[in-house]
Enzyme design. Structure first.
Site, PDB file in Angstrom:
ATOM      1  N   ARG A   1      16.294  41.542  48.689  1.00 19.02           N
ATOM      2  CA  ARG A   1      16.941  41.120  47.312  1.00 19.02           C
ATOM      3  C   ARG A   1      15.754  41.694  46.373  1.00 19.02           C
ATOM      4  NH1 ARG A   1      19.064  35.124  47.237  1.00 19.02           N
ATOM      5  NH2 ARG A   1      17.689  35.483  45.339  1.00 19.02           N
TER       6      ARG A   1
ATOM      7  N   ARG B   1      10.698  32.647  39.021  1.00 16.59           N
ATOM      8  CA  ARG B   1      12.012  31.875  39.527  1.00 16.59           C
ATOM      9  C   ARG B   1      11.270  30.447  39.904  1.00 16.59           C
ATOM     10  NH1 ARG B   1      13.508  35.255  44.276  1.00 16.59           N
ATOM     11  NH2 ARG B   1      15.213  33.686  44.977  1.00 16.59           N
TER      12      ARG B   1
ATOM     13  N   LYS C   1      17.966  26.819  51.080  1.00 11.99           N
ATOM     14  CA  LYS C   1      19.502  26.115  50.848  1.00 11.99           C
ATOM     15  C   LYS C   1      20.527  26.747  51.698  1.00 11.99           C
ATOM     16  CE  LYS C   1      19.393  27.021  46.438  1.00 11.99           C
ATOM     17  NZ  LYS C   1      17.992  27.260  45.894  1.00 11.99           N
TER      18      LYS C   1
ATOM     19  N   ARG D   1      11.976  37.508  53.712  1.00 12.28           N
ATOM     20  CA  ARG D   1      13.375  37.565  53.570  1.00 12.28           C
ATOM     21  C   ARG D   1      14.059  38.611  53.712  1.00 12.28           C
ATOM     22  NH1 ARG D   1      16.317  33.226  49.828  1.00 12.28           N
ATOM     23  NH2 ARG D   1      16.041  34.476  48.024  1.00 12.28           N
TER      24      ARG D   1
ATOM     25  N   ARG E   1      22.676  23.889  38.446  1.00 10.22           N
ATOM     26  CA  ARG E   1      21.390  24.005  38.567  1.00 10.22           C
ATOM     27  C   ARG E   1      20.744  23.743  36.930  1.00 10.22           C
ATOM     28  NH1 ARG E   1      19.027  29.515  41.195  1.00 10.22           N
ATOM     29  NH2 ARG E   1      19.790  29.065  43.296  1.00 10.22           N
TER      30      ARG E   1
HETATM   31  P1  ADP Z   1      17.601  31.269  44.982  1.00  9.05           P
HETATM   32  O1  ADP Z   1      17.842  30.127  45.227  1.00  9.05           O
HETATM   33  O2  ADP Z   1      16.811  31.889  46.074  1.00  9.05           O
HETATM   34  O3  ADP Z   1      17.024  31.663  43.572  1.00  9.05           O
HETATM   35  P2  ADP Z   1      20.365  32.419  44.773  1.00  9.05           P
HETATM   36  O4  ADP Z   1      20.790  33.165  45.479  1.00  9.05           O
HETATM   37  O5  ADP Z   1      20.915  30.921  44.582  1.00  9.05           O
HETATM   38  O6  ADP Z   1      18.846  32.111  44.889  1.00  9.05           O
HETATM   39  O7  ADP Z   1      20.276  32.825  43.190  1.00  9.05           O
HETATM   40  C1  ADP Z   1      19.791  34.058  42.961  1.00  9.05           C
HETATM   41  C2  ADP Z   1      19.892  34.193  41.264  1.00  9.05           C
HETATM   42  O8  ADP Z   1      21.014  33.992  40.760  1.00  9.05           O
HETATM   43  C3  ADP Z   1      18.842  33.265  40.511  1.00  9.05           C
HETATM   44  O9  ADP Z   1      17.619  33.690  40.578  1.00  9.05           O
HETATM   45  C4  ADP Z   1      19.425  32.947  39.153  1.00  9.05           C
HETATM   46  O10 ADP Z   1      19.231  34.190  38.536  1.00  9.05           O
HETATM   47  C5  ADP Z   1      21.049  33.157  39.645  1.00  9.05           C
HETATM   48  N1  ADP Z   1      21.824  32.028  39.924  1.00  9.05           N
HETATM   49  C6  ADP Z   1      22.340  31.499  40.964  1.00  9.05           C
HETATM   50  N2  ADP Z   1      22.836  30.129  40.790  1.00  9.05           N
HETATM   51  C7  ADP Z   1      22.635  30.052  39.284  1.00  9.05           C
HETATM   52  C8  ADP Z   1      23.012  29.005  38.729  1.00  9.05           C
HETATM   53  N3  ADP Z   1      23.795  27.830  39.022  1.00  9.05           N
HETATM   54  N4  ADP Z   1      22.981  28.782  37.346  1.00  9.05           N
HETATM   55  C9  ADP Z   1      22.134  30.000  36.782  1.00  9.05           C
HETATM   56  N5  ADP Z   1      21.956  31.031  37.393  1.00  9.05           N
HETATM   57  C10 ADP Z   1      22.212  31.110  38.696  1.00  9.05           C
END
Ligand code: ADP
Length: 179
Positions: free
Chosen positions: A149, A160, A8, A116, A82
């Site tokens: 990360r 995840r 993404k 990554r 999400r």
């Molecule tokens: P990825 O898509 O690789 O999981 P992100 O950087 O988008 O990574 O998100 C990292 C973490 O942040 C997720 O694993 C989750 O815990 C939290 N997170 C991100 N976006 C959301 C969201 N819209 N709703 C709930 N938790 C979120």
């Protein structure tokens, strides 16, 4: 939208090279709160550490603030919404015009996530295979150190990806029906 590691952030950056839009990454906003040790950051960290979704109420606070700041601007949301609740919130703030769903096999994702590296202050993402930094371990723009990360560890990745099936695939069906 797409599972963790589907690209993404990378795809967003490529789109932004061609279109005048702001990149609003929910994960970056959460990480900024965690880094700044805000109240919301401390609450969010318990969930991101385990690879679980941050509760909708907390995400609603973070994203409402960010989206309201950019009302009437072009933006590309990354990692939000999400859940169905988050989609309902977005519909009430500023409904999206289009949705891009990245469909990548999980085996490819696990391989990518372990390779990554990020520049935490800017959110820039590198992959040792297909978009490596010019100098190993250093950010191309600032020359600062890259980090991994804490949720890119194999056991957290698995959690995840399992979570993705449970929540986000429903959301893809929702957007297929409304857009
Ligand atoms: P990825 O898509 O690789 O999981 P992100 O950087 O988008 O990574 O998100 C990292 C973490 O942040 C997720 O694993 C989750 O815990 C939290 N997170 C991100 N976006 C959301 C969201 N819209 N709703 C709930 N938790 C979120």
């Amino acid at each position: 939208m797409g599972p963790a590691g589907s690209g993404k952030g990378t795809v967003a950056t490529r789109i932004l090279d061609h279109f005048d839009m702001r990149h609003l990454s929910c994960g970056d906003f959460i990480r900024a709160h965690i880094r700044d040790n805000t109240d919301m950051g401390r609450q969010a960290r318990q969930f991101t550490q385990k690879g679980e979704l941050v509760p909708d109420d907390l995400i609603a606070k973070i994203m409402t603030e960010e989206i309201k700041k950019r009302h009437n601007q072009n933006w590309l949301l990354d990692g939000f919404p999400r859940t169905e609740k988050q989609a309902a919130l977005l519909d009430s703030l500023d409904p999206p015009d289009s949705v891009i769903d990245l469909d990548v096999p999980f085996s490819v994702i696990v391989d990518r996530l372990t390779k990554r590296w990020i520049h935490a202050p800017s959110g820039r993402v590198y992959n040792l295979d297909f978009s490596p930094p010019k100098q190993p371990g250093l950010d191309d723009v600032t020359g600062e150190l890259l980090t991994q990360r804490e949720d890119d560890k194999p056991e957290v990745i698995k959690q995840r990806l399992q979570g993705y099936h449970a929540w986000e695939s429903k959301l893809a069906d929702y957007y297929r029906s409304v857009i």
